[in-house]
Write a protein that holds these residues in place. Structure first.
Motif, PDB file in Angstrom:
ATOM      1  N   VAL A 151      58.331 128.413  36.216  1.00 37.28           N
ATOM      2  CA  VAL A 151      57.308 129.167  36.941  1.00 37.28           C
ATOM      3  C   VAL A 151      57.362 130.642  36.566  1.00 37.28           C
ATOM      4  CG1 VAL A 151      56.524 129.894  39.233  1.00 37.28           C
ATOM      5  CG2 VAL A 151      57.264 127.536  38.858  1.00 37.28           C
ATOM      6  N   MET A 232      54.553 120.210  35.527  1.00 39.48           N
ATOM      7  CA  MET A 232      54.266 121.373  36.376  1.00 39.48           C
ATOM      8  C   MET A 232      53.178 121.067  37.402  1.00 39.48           C
ATOM      9  SD  MET A 232      54.608 124.503  33.624  1.00 39.48           S
ATOM     10  CE  MET A 232      54.522 125.783  34.883  1.00 39.48           C
ATOM     11  N   LYS A 234      52.069 121.243  40.805  1.00 42.12           N
ATOM     12  CA  LYS A 234      52.525 122.102  41.890  1.00 42.12           C
ATOM     13  C   LYS A 234      51.491 122.181  42.996  1.00 42.12           C
ATOM     14  CE  LYS A 234      55.001 125.564  43.730  1.00 42.12           C
ATOM     15  NZ  LYS A 234      56.335 125.367  44.313  1.00 42.12           N
TER      16      LYS A 234
END
Length: 305
Positions: A151, A232, A234
């Motif tokens: 991130v 990823m 999220k």
């Protein structure tokens, strides 16, 4: 030996025609919904309170399941942190005729315990019963460090790119503009789409994202893309019944036999919809490949951003 982890959950599903895609194989959408549901059950079994999906990453799809086969989803809490925990997910498929079992997918998800009232839930440590439990417990802290590092690196790259304004351009003559791969879809969140917390079910959002990403990839391969991995993924915020979810997908780049599609999800309630004030709730990167009738990998053209 033979001990079952107290925070483990096993879910079985028969693959029916309604679950299959155009190639007669289990669609990634239904599978992602099942994986999220099973992982959430394991998280709540350990926490003793409601839990919500924070992220799901490193989802790898290794084997296809077909109609008539049995899917087993085994989930287990690998490690509990203060208010969040890592849940390991392993999906296998069993052929009812041969009894052979193969791995379909492996993934790791992070769930956060929802506090009751104003207080904060502090999770109890995971009970480790086997050598495998101890190994996964040790690896979980390293995977968490890598996730947080991803991130930070990603945000830094985005800031530097925006500052410099120096974007990559492809000079190849036959490169396809990524503009032709942009796909937008809007979904209205209805009661069947929410979980037992009243939020839109994470697995449902993943299924919608997979659909729009698959359409985006299909503009390049002119075939039915096969999802190979999700990275990823999220959750930045929740959405609720009545929200409009807008999915934007576009091809980021191609790598000979594979293609990466980025998907961004924005939510609007009625007031935000009128004022055009979206809430960014999800993002993910999905990698696809495609095969011809002989099962040979197809080559993707180069793209021009």
């Amino acid at each position: 030996a033979g001990q079952r982890s107290p925070m483990a959950v096993c879910m079985c599903q028969a693959v029916l025609p309604a679950h299959a895609g155009p190639r007669g194989e289990l669609g990634a959408g239904p599978l992602l919904r099942w994986m999220d549901a099973a992982a959430c059950l394991a998280a709540e079994k350990h926490a003793g309170v409601s839990c919500v999906t924070a992220s799901m990453d490193d989802i790898q799809f290794e084997e296809a399941a077909r109609v008539g086969q049995i899917i087993s989803i085994r989930t287990k809490v690998n490690r509990a942190f203060k208010t969040s925990m890592e849940v390991g997910i392993k999906v296998t498929v069993q052929d009812v005729l041969t009894n052979a079992e193969k791995i379909v997918s492996v993934a790791y998800a992070t769930y956060v315990a929802k506090p009751i009232g104003a207080g904060e839930v502090e999770l109890k440590p995971v009970q480790l019963l086997s050598a495998e439990d101890h190994l996964e417990h040790s690896l979980a802290i390293e995977r968490r460090r890598i996730r947080l590092g991803y991130v930070q690196v990603f945000q830094k790259l985005m800031q530097e790119s925006n500052k410099e304004g120096d974007f990559y351009t492809c000079e190849e003559k036959d490169a396809v503009s990524t503009e032709h791969t942009h796909v937008q879809s809007t979904e209205l969140v209805l009661p069947p789409h929410v979980n037992h917390h009243g939020n839109t079910f994470g697995g449902q959002i993943m299924a919608w994202m997979q659909t729009v990403a698959s359409i985006s990839a299909s503009h390049l391969c002119r075939s039915h893309p096969i999802l190979k991995s999700v990275n990823m993924f999220k959750f930045w915020g929740p959405s609720f019944v009545g929200d409009r979810l807008v999915f934007n997908a576009i091809v980021n780049n191609t790598f000979h036999n594979s293609v990466e599609v980025g998907v961004r999800v924005e939510a609007y309630n009625c007031e935000e919809w009128i004022k055009d004030q979206p809430r960014h709730i999800n993002s993910a990167f999905l990698t696809f490949n495609a095969v011809n009738d002989k099962g040979e990998l197809l080559t993707f053209p180069r793209v021009k951003p």
